[in-house]
Design a protein around this motif. Sequence first.
Motif, PDB file in Angstrom:
ATOM      1  N   PHE A   1       1.932  -9.523  16.283  1.00 58.78           N
ATOM      2  CA  PHE A   1       1.633  -8.320  15.514  1.00 58.78           C
ATOM      3  C   PHE A   1       1.784  -7.071  16.375  1.00 58.78           C
ATOM      4  N   VAL A   2       1.207  -7.097  17.577  1.00 60.57           N
ATOM      5  CA  VAL A   2       1.259  -5.935  18.480  1.00 60.57           C
ATOM      6  C   VAL A   2       2.712  -5.598  18.830  1.00 60.57           C
ATOM      7  N   GLU A   3       3.492  -6.611  19.126  1.00 60.30           N
ATOM      8  CA  GLU A   3       4.900  -6.367  19.465  1.00 60.30           C
ATOM      9  C   GLU A   3       5.700  -5.908  18.244  1.00 60.30           C
ATOM     10  N   ARG A   4       5.499  -6.563  17.122  1.00 55.27           N
ATOM     11  CA  ARG A   4       6.270  -6.284  15.905  1.00 55.27           C
ATOM     12  C   ARG A   4       6.055  -4.853  15.392  1.00 55.27           C
ATOM     13  N   TYR A   5       4.827  -4.350  15.515  1.00 56.02           N
ATOM     14  CA  TYR A   5       4.501  -3.053  14.921  1.00 56.02           C
ATOM     15  C   TYR A   5       4.235  -1.952  15.948  1.00 56.02           C
ATOM     16  N   GLU A   6       4.654  -2.178  17.165  1.00 56.16           N
ATOM     17  CA  GLU A   6       4.443  -1.207  18.243  1.00 56.16           C
ATOM     18  C   GLU A   6       5.059   0.155  17.921  1.00 56.16           C
ATOM     19  N   ASN A   7       6.263   0.166  17.395  1.00 53.16           N
ATOM     20  CA  ASN A   7       6.916   1.440  17.072  1.00 53.16           C
ATOM     21  C   ASN A   7       6.203   2.178  15.946  1.00 53.16           C
ATOM     22  N   HIS A   8       5.696   1.439  14.967  1.00 52.47           N
ATOM     23  CA  HIS A   8       4.942   2.090  13.889  1.00 52.47           C
ATOM     24  C   HIS A   8       3.685   2.739  14.458  1.00 52.47           C
ATOM     25  N   ARG A   9       3.029   2.057  15.378  1.00 54.21           N
ATOM     26  CA  ARG A   9       1.832   2.633  15.991  1.00 54.21           C
ATOM     27  C   ARG A   9       2.187   3.876  16.781  1.00 54.21           C
ATOM     28  N   PHE A  10       3.289   3.790  17.538  1.00 50.82           N
ATOM     29  CA  PHE A  10       3.724   4.920  18.358  1.00 50.82           C
ATOM     30  C   PHE A  10       3.981   6.155  17.497  1.00 50.82           C
ATOM     31  N   TRP A  11       4.642   5.955  16.358  1.00 49.34           N
ATOM     32  CA  TRP A  11       5.018   7.072  15.492  1.00 49.34           C
ATOM     33  C   TRP A  11       3.939   7.405  14.469  1.00 49.34           C
ATOM     34  N   GLY A  12       2.872   6.618  14.412  1.00 46.13           N
ATOM     35  CA  GLY A  12       1.801   6.894  13.461  1.00 46.13           C
ATOM     36  C   GLY A  12       2.185   6.623  12.022  1.00 46.13           C
ATOM     37  N   SER A  13       3.088   5.672  11.844  1.00 48.49           N
ATOM     38  CA  SER A  13       3.549   5.347  10.490  1.00 48.49           C
ATOM     39  C   SER A  13       3.040   3.975  10.067  1.00 48.49           C
ATOM     40  N   CYS A  14       3.154   3.713   8.808  1.00 48.32           N
ATOM     41  CA  CYS A  14       2.765   2.421   8.263  1.00 48.32           C
ATOM     42  C   CYS A  14       4.039   1.677   7.847  1.00 48.32           C
ATOM     43  N   PRO A  15       4.171   0.410   8.251  1.00 51.55           N
ATOM     44  CA  PRO A  15       5.395  -0.319   7.888  1.00 51.55           C
ATOM     45  C   PRO A  15       5.448  -0.672   6.406  1.00 51.55           C
ATOM     46  N   HIS A  16       6.630  -1.006   5.964  1.00 48.96           N
ATOM     47  CA  HIS A  16       6.853  -1.541   4.620  1.00 48.96           C
ATOM     48  C   HIS A  16       6.723  -3.057   4.737  1.00 48.96           C
TER      49      HIS A  16
ATOM     50  N   VAL B   1      -1.563   2.585   2.195  1.00 50.94           N
ATOM     51  CA  VAL B   1      -2.180   2.512   3.521  1.00 50.94           C
ATOM     52  C   VAL B   1      -1.566   3.631   4.357  1.00 50.94           C
ATOM     53  N   SER B   2      -2.396   4.510   4.843  1.00 46.93           N
ATOM     54  CA  SER B   2      -1.884   5.646   5.616  1.00 46.93           C
ATOM     55  C   SER B   2      -1.501   5.221   7.029  1.00 46.93           C
ATOM     56  N   GLY B   3      -0.748   6.063   7.684  1.00 41.89           N
ATOM     57  CA  GLY B   3      -0.407   5.816   9.084  1.00 41.89           C
ATOM     58  C   GLY B   3      -1.653   5.712   9.947  1.00 41.89           C
ATOM     59  N   ASP B   4      -2.649   6.550   9.677  1.00 42.91           N
ATOM     60  CA  ASP B   4      -3.906   6.503  10.432  1.00 42.91           C
ATOM     61  C   ASP B   4      -4.659   5.194  10.195  1.00 42.91           C
ATOM     62  N   GLU B   5      -4.693   4.736   8.955  1.00 44.80           N
ATOM     63  CA  GLU B   5      -5.371   3.469   8.649  1.00 44.80           C
ATOM     64  C   GLU B   5      -4.666   2.304   9.332  1.00 44.80           C
ATOM     65  N   PHE B   6      -3.325   2.323   9.292  1.00 48.03           N
ATOM     66  CA  PHE B   6      -2.584   1.245   9.942  1.00 48.03           C
ATOM     67  C   PHE B   6      -2.776   1.308  11.457  1.00 48.03           C
ATOM     68  N   ALA B   7      -2.766   2.505  12.020  1.00 45.71           N
ATOM     69  CA  ALA B   7      -2.959   2.661  13.470  1.00 45.71           C
ATOM     70  C   ALA B   7      -4.322   2.132  13.895  1.00 45.71           C
ATOM     71  N   ALA B   8      -5.345   2.392  13.108  1.00 40.81           N
ATOM     72  CA  ALA B   8      -6.682   1.893  13.434  1.00 40.81           C
ATOM     73  C   ALA B   8      -6.704   0.369  13.424  1.00 40.81           C
ATOM     74  N   TYR B   9      -6.028  -0.231  12.434  1.00 38.25           N
ATOM     75  CA  TYR B   9      -5.965  -1.695  12.395  1.00 38.25           C
ATOM     76  C   TYR B   9      -5.135  -2.226  13.565  1.00 38.25           C
ATOM     77  N   TYR B  10      -4.021  -1.589  13.846  1.00 38.40           N
ATOM     78  CA  TYR B  10      -3.183  -1.984  14.983  1.00 38.40           C
ATOM     79  C   TYR B  10      -4.009  -1.967  16.273  1.00 38.40           C
ATOM     80  N   ASP B  11      -4.747  -0.894  16.493  1.00 40.27           N
ATOM     81  CA  ASP B  11      -5.562  -0.774  17.712  1.00 40.27           C
ATOM     82  C   ASP B  11      -6.601  -1.882  17.789  1.00 40.27           C
ATOM     83  N   LYS B  12      -7.186  -2.243  16.640  1.00 37.30           N
ATOM     84  CA  LYS B  12      -8.164  -3.332  16.608  1.00 37.30           C
ATOM     85  C   LYS B  12      -7.501  -4.656  16.982  1.00 37.30           C
ATOM     86  N   VAL B  13      -6.323  -4.920  16.432  1.00 37.29           N
ATOM     87  CA  VAL B  13      -5.611  -6.165  16.749  1.00 37.29           C
ATOM     88  C   VAL B  13      -5.220  -6.186  18.229  1.00 37.29           C
TER      89      VAL B  13
END
Length: 172
Positions: free
Chosen positions: A86-101, A116-128
């Motif tokens: 998950f961390v590797e797959r969505y690293e770019n989305h976290r970097f750009w603050g976006s939420c993937p499709h 799901v907003s970029g901020d909400e996804f980023a918070a989940y990404y950070d938790k994972v």
Amino acid sequence: YQVGNRDTGGWDPTDPKKHVEWSANTNQSLNGKMNPAAKLLKWARREKPTKSAKPKGLPLEIFVADGLPVSENNYGKMMNLIFADFVERYENHRFWGSCPHIEDPAVAGNNLLNGVSGDEFAAYYDKVKTHLQDSTIALETDDDEEATSRWRKIFGDRFPSGSTKQTSSLLG
């Protein structure tokens, strides 16, 4: 089928029967490991929430299905590998603050993370990402108390304390 969308006030297409079919077929193709691993991820999500309840449900199952190592039988190691994927797959989305499709397996073109907003996804990404760090330490340490402490950081206080052997069997 249509389901109400609280954010837009409109209706979104859905097909719960196909979702159940996708889940059953995917679990079978992953040797029956997806459902238990998805339950663990959902448990961690409930026990250690972020500022939003999103993402939840089917998207979490898809995260598990995408990252589940079929050859691994120990659920502690399996969860660690799912977190790492998950961390590797969505690293770019976290970097750009976006939420993937995340494509809906039942309704083509439907984004399961719509709303799901970029901020909400980023918070989940950070938790994972934190779960990845804690699970790595839990798997690598020889200190029973440290390992249990790290698993409890992921799965909450309901995760039993005890010896590494007991903890390992709970995740195994």
